[in-house]
Design an enzyme around this catalytic site. Sequence first.
Site, PDB file in Angstrom:
ATOM      1  N   PHE A  21      -9.884   0.042   2.601  1.00  0.00           N
ATOM      2  CA  PHE A  21      -8.621  -0.175   1.893  1.00  0.00           C
ATOM      3  C   PHE A  21      -8.872  -0.405   0.412  1.00  0.00           C
ATOM      4  O   PHE A  21      -8.134   0.095  -0.431  1.00  0.00           O
ATOM      5  CB  PHE A  21      -7.859  -1.369   2.486  1.00  0.00           C
ATOM      6  CG  PHE A  21      -7.102  -1.039   3.740  1.00  0.00           C
ATOM      7  CD1 PHE A  21      -5.944  -0.273   3.692  1.00  0.00           C
ATOM      8  CD2 PHE A  21      -7.551  -1.492   4.972  1.00  0.00           C
ATOM      9  CE1 PHE A  21      -5.231   0.034   4.847  1.00  0.00           C
ATOM     10  CE2 PHE A  21      -6.852  -1.185   6.129  1.00  0.00           C
ATOM     11  CZ  PHE A  21      -5.699  -0.419   6.073  1.00  0.00           C
ATOM     12  N   GLU A  23      -3.786 -11.934   2.113  1.00  0.00           N
ATOM     13  CA  GLU A  23      -3.409 -12.737   3.271  1.00  0.00           C
ATOM     14  C   GLU A  23      -2.912 -14.121   2.886  1.00  0.00           C
ATOM     15  O   GLU A  23      -2.310 -14.823   3.705  1.00  0.00           O
ATOM     16  CB  GLU A  23      -4.603 -12.841   4.237  1.00  0.00           C
ATOM     17  CG  GLU A  23      -4.970 -11.535   4.915  1.00  0.00           C
ATOM     18  CD  GLU A  23      -5.725 -10.581   3.985  1.00  0.00           C
ATOM     19  OE1 GLU A  23      -5.778  -9.375   4.292  1.00  0.00           O
ATOM     20  OE2 GLU A  23      -6.278 -11.047   2.955  1.00  0.00           O
ATOM     21  N   GLU A  28      -6.702   0.139  -3.067  1.00  0.00           N
ATOM     22  CA  GLU A  28      -6.567  -0.955  -4.037  1.00  0.00           C
ATOM     23  C   GLU A  28      -7.229  -0.638  -5.380  1.00  0.00           C
ATOM     24  O   GLU A  28      -6.585  -0.720  -6.430  1.00  0.00           O
ATOM     25  CB  GLU A  28      -7.119  -2.243  -3.417  1.00  0.00           C
ATOM     26  CG  GLU A  28      -6.245  -2.728  -2.278  1.00  0.00           C
ATOM     27  CD  GLU A  28      -6.906  -3.734  -1.360  1.00  0.00           C
ATOM     28  OE1 GLU A  28      -6.182  -4.390  -0.583  1.00  0.00           O
ATOM     29  OE2 GLU A  28      -8.147  -3.859  -1.389  1.00  0.00           O
TER      30      GLU A  28
END
Length: 261
Positions: free
Chosen positions: A162, A85, A167
Site C-alpha cells: 500500500f 489506524e 501512499e
Amino acid sequence: MIRWFRWGTFPIALGEVQLDCQEVYEAFVESVLSAPTCSLEDDAYTDFIQMVAPNLPAGMTTFWSGTYEIAHDMSATTDLYYTMEDTFMGYLVNSLNWCGNDDNSDLGYDECPAWDYDDCYGQATSVFWNEASAVMARQAKGEVFVILNGDTTEGAFRESSFFGRVEAPNLNPNQVDVVNVLLIHDLVNNPHETCDDPKSLQNLWALLKDLGIPYTCEDNPANARFLQCSQDPDNPECSTTCENEFRKPKPGRGRFNRPFY
C-alpha cells in the site's frame, strides 16, 4: 459491528470532530451493498471517507509497511507518530474484514473473498484501504514518517505494498517537506538492508526524487529499540539501548495529548 457506535465524538489530535454515527454507518454500508462482491469501483467509499477523512497537523502523519506491530507500539507510546489506524477513518475498520451479500440485506463478515487482485480486484476491504491510503497520503504535511522493515528479504520498500503503490506516489510535494524513513531491525541484528546499504530503498529514493521530496533514513530509532528491549531486556543488543531516552521532538514540533481507545 459495535465499533461503529462506540463514539459520538472522536478525538483528532488537537480537537474533536462531531459525527452522526448513524449517518457514518449508513454511508459505509451503502458503499458496499450496492455492488457485486468483487466489483466495487475504486471510488466506492468516497461519500463515507469524506465524512471521516483525517486532517492531521504538520509533522504527524506516519506510514508503515511490514511493521504493523512495532509501528503501532510506537504510535501508542509516543506522541510523535500518527498512523492511519489512529485516525477515525482507519480506526473504524482496523483488523476487520467485510463484504456485501447477494440479497443486499446487510454486510457479510464470515465468508468474504480474500484479497486477490487477479480474481477479485474489487474486493470490498482492499478497495477501502486503497482509497483511504490515497486520502491519508494527500493530507500529509510537513515532516512525514514511514516505518519499514529492514530485515525482510522481500525488501523494506515493496512497490506492491500500500505504501509503495498508493501512499508514496500520492504525497504532495507542495505540502511535504521531507520523508523520514525509520528502518527497523530485530534484535538478532542480521539486517537485509540498512540506510548505508540500501537495496529496495533505492527505488523509494528514486520515487521521492521524481516527486521532488527530500528524504532521510535512520536505522533503529531509539524509541523503537526501547520498545523491542522492553520485551527482551536480556538481549545483548539492549545493553546500551536502555541508556538512551525516548527520541525528543525536533525544534518547532509540538507535543500533543493522544486519545486512548
